[in-house]
Scaffold this motif. Structure first.
Motif, short mmCIF file in Angstrom:
data_model
loop_
_atom_site.label_atom_id
_atom_site.label_comp_id
_atom_site.label_asym_id
_atom_site.label_seq_id
_atom_site.Cartn_x
_atom_site.Cartn_y
_atom_site.Cartn_z
N GLU A 115 0.81 -1.21 0.00
CA GLU A 115 0.00 0.00 0.00
C GLU A 115 0.85 1.27 0.00
N LEU A 116 0.28 2.29 -0.60
CA LEU A 116 0.85 3.62 -0.50
C LEU A 116 0.65 4.12 0.92
N VAL A 117 1.74 4.45 1.61
CA VAL A 117 1.63 4.84 3.02
C VAL A 117 2.05 6.29 3.29
N GLY A 118 2.69 6.92 2.32
CA GLY A 118 3.11 8.29 2.57
C GLY A 118 3.66 8.96 1.34
N ALA A 119 3.81 10.26 1.42
CA ALA A 119 4.34 11.03 0.29
C ALA A 119 5.22 12.16 0.82
N HIS A 120 6.16 12.55 0.01
CA HIS A 120 7.08 13.66 0.31
C HIS A 120 7.04 14.62 -0.87
N ALA A 121 6.82 15.89 -0.59
CA ALA A 121 6.72 16.88 -1.67
C ALA A 121 7.85 17.90 -1.55
N TYR A 122 8.36 18.32 -2.68
CA TYR A 122 9.42 19.32 -2.69
C TYR A 122 9.36 20.08 -4.01
N ALA A 123 9.86 21.30 -3.98
CA ALA A 123 9.91 22.11 -5.20
C ALA A 123 11.26 21.95 -5.86
N SER A 124 11.26 21.90 -7.19
CA SER A 124 12.52 21.79 -7.92
C SER A 124 13.47 22.93 -7.56
N GLN A 125 12.90 24.10 -7.32
CA GLN A 125 13.66 25.23 -6.81
C GLN A 125 12.89 25.78 -5.62
N ALA A 126 13.41 25.54 -4.42
CA ALA A 126 12.66 25.86 -3.21
C ALA A 126 12.86 27.30 -2.75
N GLU A 127 13.87 27.98 -3.25
CA GLU A 127 14.07 29.40 -2.96
C GLU A 127 14.08 30.14 -4.28
N VAL A 128 13.16 31.08 -4.43
CA VAL A 128 12.97 31.69 -5.73
C VAL A 128 12.59 33.17 -5.55
N ALA A 129 12.98 33.98 -6.50
CA ALA A 129 12.63 35.41 -6.49
C ALA A 129 11.56 35.67 -7.55
N ASN A 130 10.52 36.38 -7.14
CA ASN A 130 9.49 36.77 -8.10
C ASN A 130 9.98 38.02 -8.84
N THR A 131 10.55 37.81 -10.00
CA THR A 131 11.08 38.91 -10.80
C THR A 131 10.10 39.38 -11.87
N ALA A 132 8.86 38.82 -11.86
CA ALA A 132 7.89 39.19 -12.89
C ALA A 132 7.55 40.68 -12.88
N PRO A 133 7.44 41.35 -11.71
CA PRO A 133 7.17 42.80 -11.76
C PRO A 133 8.27 43.59 -12.45
N ILE A 134 9.46 43.02 -12.54
CA ILE A 134 10.60 43.69 -13.17
C ILE A 134 10.73 43.30 -14.64
N SER A 135 10.62 42.00 -14.91
CA SER A 135 10.86 41.51 -16.27
C SER A 135 9.60 41.38 -17.10
N GLY A 136 8.44 41.27 -16.42
CA GLY A 136 7.21 41.00 -17.14
C GLY A 136 6.99 39.54 -17.44
N ASN A 137 7.95 38.69 -17.06
CA ASN A 137 7.86 37.26 -17.33
C ASN A 137 7.61 36.48 -16.04
N ALA A 138 6.66 35.56 -16.09
CA ALA A 138 6.35 34.75 -14.92
C ALA A 138 7.52 33.83 -14.58
N VAL A 139 7.65 33.51 -13.31
CA VAL A 139 8.66 32.57 -12.81
C VAL A 139 7.93 31.32 -12.34
N THR A 140 8.43 30.14 -12.74
CA THR A 140 7.75 28.89 -12.36
C THR A 140 8.73 27.92 -11.71
N THR A 141 8.19 27.06 -10.89
CA THR A 141 8.94 25.94 -10.33
C THR A 141 7.96 24.78 -10.11
N GLN A 142 8.45 23.57 -10.28
CA GLN A 142 7.59 22.39 -10.23
C GLN A 142 7.61 21.77 -8.83
N VAL A 143 6.42 21.44 -8.32
CA VAL A 143 6.34 20.65 -7.10
C VAL A 143 6.36 19.17 -7.50
N ASN A 144 7.32 18.44 -6.97
CA ASN A 144 7.47 17.01 -7.24
C ASN A 144 7.02 16.21 -6.03
#
Length: 454
Positions: free
Chosen positions: A251-280
């Protein structure tokens, strides 16, 4: 994870070991865990717990402890939150008269598991020189693989049929004495089985028994009644006429989640481009031999309560930081829940930096006409150029603001009127006399501008 919940791990010199201790303070041996993922922080620890930690009187509740250390550095231990259950050990009633016995499994198994069964005999105080046995099994539950004869005997003739194995042995191995084959619990050999693949969970009764067809001493005398039923030792106290098997689901008994990049800066207000990171998501199963594996995002739903900091796609678990967000945070959480089993939950924690303030400056606020220098192709007047510099202060809730960071390379710039000045990259060139503002381009929302005179 560190204090901020991030999972990145420095693996240089890292050692992670697992031990188990019962309530009486008896500690198991130590197992070395696999190397932790440098981004996920996840590792696998597998430990075979010795019989000394189990109690025959009652089940035990123990603790599992991780010992983490770096070579030449500090070490610490952390007791796992989930206690370890050590099952009660069966108390067997040994044979007191001549005959045969099978030692079966005393704990649950999974579909496909290998099982080793020991065939033994009480010789009644005499030397057991030759013998014949029949082992019967439920072929819908167990699949027979092989028989291995004790080195005390010469050769064995085996015969198999659906649901049974016959073993015939005539004579001892060279050099074996009568005393070596005289015992209350003489091992005759081992049988290898496997649990039938795809077998569902449950308690299966009467899956295994043994019949002692004959047991003969050196003179050919019988040591037991012909065709007598033997006993089986399984997960129950005492001795049984047939063995039972408990099968569990992997049986599946548990899960662990983490972001590919866990520390990130939201630079979209400066660059106009969205910043993304994947939760695995890494899944863990009840069968120790089943390796942890990366789950399909479609099997989980991702949500967040940190909506001012980030957004997350519920089905793909992709985190997005864009100009619609207005805050940073030392800890921003993405909550993960299994679609089929709501009890399987995990949390990915991110640290998000947000541009709290921006400032746009130029080296020279006045772009003068360059006397005597004209364009060779158009004969137009030439004006001075200057470089634009954009700085920002990043911070958020629980974060110490970091100021005056040069973020020029992240931004695009434009002039309010290209008739007066043109912009190429971060360089502004005068075009005609007038007043012009230089601002951020590319749909950036940061409120930063600088005024130049041409």
């Amino acid at each position: 994870r560190d204090d901020a919940g991030r999972t990145a791990v420095d693996r240089s010199g890292l050692s992670v070991r697992l031990t188990v201790q019962n309530s009486a303070g008896v500690t198991s041996s130590t197992a070395l865990c696999s190397s932790a993922g440098s981004v996920s922080g996840a590792a696998t620890c597998s430990l075979a717990v010795g019989s000394g930690l189990f109690d025959a009187a009652s089940p035990e509740t123990g603790t599992a402890t991780l010992l983490v250390s770096y070579s030449g550095g500090s070490s610490f231990s952390e007791t796992l939150v989930t206690p370890v259950t050590l099952a009660q050990v069966p108390t067997y009633t040994p044979r007191t008269t001549s005959g045969m016995a099978l030692s079966f499994v005393a704990s649950p198994r999974f579909s496909g598991d290998a099982i080793t069964v020991t065939l033994a005999a009480h010789t009644g105080g005499d030397a057991l020189v030759a013998w014949q046995a029949q082992i019967n099994f439920d072929s819908s539950v167990l699949q027979f693989s092989s028989f291995s004869l004790s080195s005390l005997y010469s050769t064995a003739t085996t015969s198999t049929d659906t649901g049974s194995v016959g073993v015939l042995v005539n004579g001892l191995a060279s050099g074996v004495t009568d005393s070596q084959v005289t015992s209350d619990a003489l091992t005759l050999g081992t049988l290898s089985f496997s649990v039938v693949g795809g077998l569902g969970p449950g308690v299966y009764a009467d899956v295994l028994d043994v019949v002692s067809i004959s047991m003969l001493n050196v003179f050919g005398g019988s040591l037991s009644t012909a065709n007598s039923a033997g006993v089986v030792f399984d997960d129950r106290d005492g001795a049984q006429t047939s063995g039972r098997l408990t099968v569990e689901d992997d049986e599946l008994v548990g899960a662990h989640a983490y972001a590919s990049q866990a520390e990130v800066a939201n630079t979209a207000p400066i660059s106009g481009n969205a910043v993304t990171t994947q939760v695995n998501i890494i899944e863990y199963f009840s069968k120790a031999a089943t390796s942890s594996s990366t789950a399909s995002a479609a099997d989980y739903t991702c949500t967040t309560t940190s909506s001012a900091v980030l957004s997350v796609d519920s089905s793909s678990c992709l985190v997005t930081l864009d100009a619609s967000h207005s805050e940073g945070a030392a800890v921003a959480a993405v909550d993960v829940q299994n679609v089929a089993d709501s009890g399987i939950q995990a949390q990915a924690l991110l640290r998000v930096w947000y541009p709290l303030a921006t400032s746009l400056s130029v080296d020279d606020e006045s772009l003068d006409l360059i006397e005597g220098l004209e364009s060779l192709s158009t004969c137009a007047s030439r004006y001075q150029t200057t470089d634009v510099v954009l700085t920002a202060s990043f911070g958020g809730s629980g974060l110490t603001t970091v100021s005056n960071l040069d973020v020029t390379a992240l931004a695009s710039f434009e002039a309010s009127d290209s008739a007066f000045a043109t912009v190429s990259g971060s360089e502004v060139t005068g075009a005609a006399p007038g007043i012009v503002n230089v601002t951020l381009a590319n749909s950036a929302t940061a409120d930063a501008f600088v005024t130049l005179a041409v």
